[in-house]
Scaffold this active site. Structure first.
Site, PDB file in Angstrom:
ATOM      1  NE  ARG A 159      -4.077  -1.694   0.262  1.00 21.53           N
ATOM      2  CZ  ARG A 159      -4.246  -2.789  -0.074  1.00 21.53           C
ATOM      3  NH1 ARG A 159      -2.804  -3.685  -1.377  1.00 21.53           N
ATOM      4  NH2 ARG A 159      -5.627  -3.371  -0.182  1.00 21.53           N
ATOM      5  CB  SER A 208      -9.688  -0.709   3.407  1.00 21.82           C
ATOM      6  OG  SER A 208     -10.529  -2.091   2.793  1.00 21.82           O
ATOM      7  CD  GLU A 290      -5.830   0.439   2.417  1.00 23.72           C
ATOM      8  OE1 GLU A 290      -6.549  -0.240   0.935  1.00 23.72           O
ATOM      9  OE2 GLU A 290      -5.893  -0.919   3.009  1.00 23.72           O
TER      10      GLU A 290
END
Length: 299
Positions: A159, A208, A290
């Site tokens: 990520r 998310s 995130e």
């Protein structure tokens, strides 16, 4: 294209919150982008904004220039096993157009957002990541120069990628394996059905909220291990459905932060921080955001 001062950003984010951009710029084409960045005072910060799907803009807004790419940067073309997509092309559109050409980038189908953000965040789903297919990217530097970036330049992680501040991604090239168009369409339909059954897709979310700890990806497979998933840690800490102001952790999927009605950016960020605190107290694990949070808190 002229810039816009004090442009509200709340209508451009999926969570529908946040203050204005001090300067807002939507370039018409690559040359417009290069010339504007080259002519901008080097001390003015530049923030590239995608479709606002993975973003909380704080209530005080963003200082400097916000660059949002539009239609001049959403082209998609297929060249053999290569798929070339403009940074403003939606991930879902890239997956679908590739599938129609018999190329498999189906992992992009359920990822909210556009290609620039997908590259920037090394987006992934079903055990595949942008880094697995990435060939190169084009960007414009803060000084207004065209730059070609390799995977090594971006140093992809979970990520995450490394991109200098103020650089704007404009295009990315992916290598996509061959597949039968009908089978790829069927695969994407299954992924969508599973997503809609398990995630609050009709609510105002930003995808998310927290990364899965230790890089544990959500593969979507039946044998996936859930003991170190963010949603499980949130559940175990008793924070499914938790609320603050107009913000709520979704009852349907507890790793989705939602604007349940009238939330401020502060409500959303503060609830997220409450969740991180409770999860740490309960498990000793620190959840990492995130969702990108940018801008100023009101003075």
């Amino acid at each position: 294209m002229p810039t816009t001062p004090a442009r509200p950003l709340s209508d451009l984010t999926w969570l529908r919150v946040g203050g204005p951009a001090e300067i807002f710029f939507q370039p018409t084409d690559l040359e417009d982008l290069k010339a504007t960045l080259a002519g901008l005072d080097p001390m003015v910060p530049v923030f590239p904004m995608g479709v606002g799907s993975n973003l909380i803009v704080r209530d005080g807004g963003i200082r400097g220039m916000v660059v949002r790419l539009g239609r001049g940067f959403n082209q998609i073309r297929i060249d053999g096993d290569l798929v070339v997509a403009g940074a403003a092309a939606l991930d879902a559109h890239v997956a679908r157009k590739a599938a129609q050409a018999g190329r498999d980038l189906t992992f992009l189908r359920t990822i909210p957002g556009a290609i620039g953000g997908a590259v920037r965040m090394n987006a992934g789903c079903y055990g595949q990541y942008v880094a697995d297919h990435f060939v190169s990217a084009q960007a414009v530097s803060r000084a207004g120069d065209s730059v070609t970036l390799s995977a090594d330049d971006l140093a992809f992680g979970y990520r995450h990628s490394t991109l200098p501040d103020g650089w704007v991604l404009t295009e990315a090239t992916f290598r996509a394996p061959a597949g039968d168009p009908e089978e790829l369409e069927g695969k994407m339909a299954e992924q969508l059905a599973k997503r809609d059954a398990t995630q609050p897709t009709k609510d105002r979310t930003a995808g998310s909220t927290f990364r899965n700890p230790s890089g544990f990806s959500s593969t979507g497979r039946a044998d996936d291990v859930h003991d170190l998933k963010a949603w499980k840690l949130i559940d175990d800490a008793g924070m499914r459905g938790a609320r603050k102001g107009g913000a709520q952790m979704s009852e349907k999927h507890s790793n989705f932060l939602t604007n349940a009605g009238g939330a401020t950016a502060a409500d959303l960020e503060d609830l997220g921080e409450d969740v991180r605190k409770r999860v740490f107290e309960n498990s000793g694990i620190t959840l990492e955001w995130e969702i990108m949070r940018v801008g100023e808190k009101p003075g």
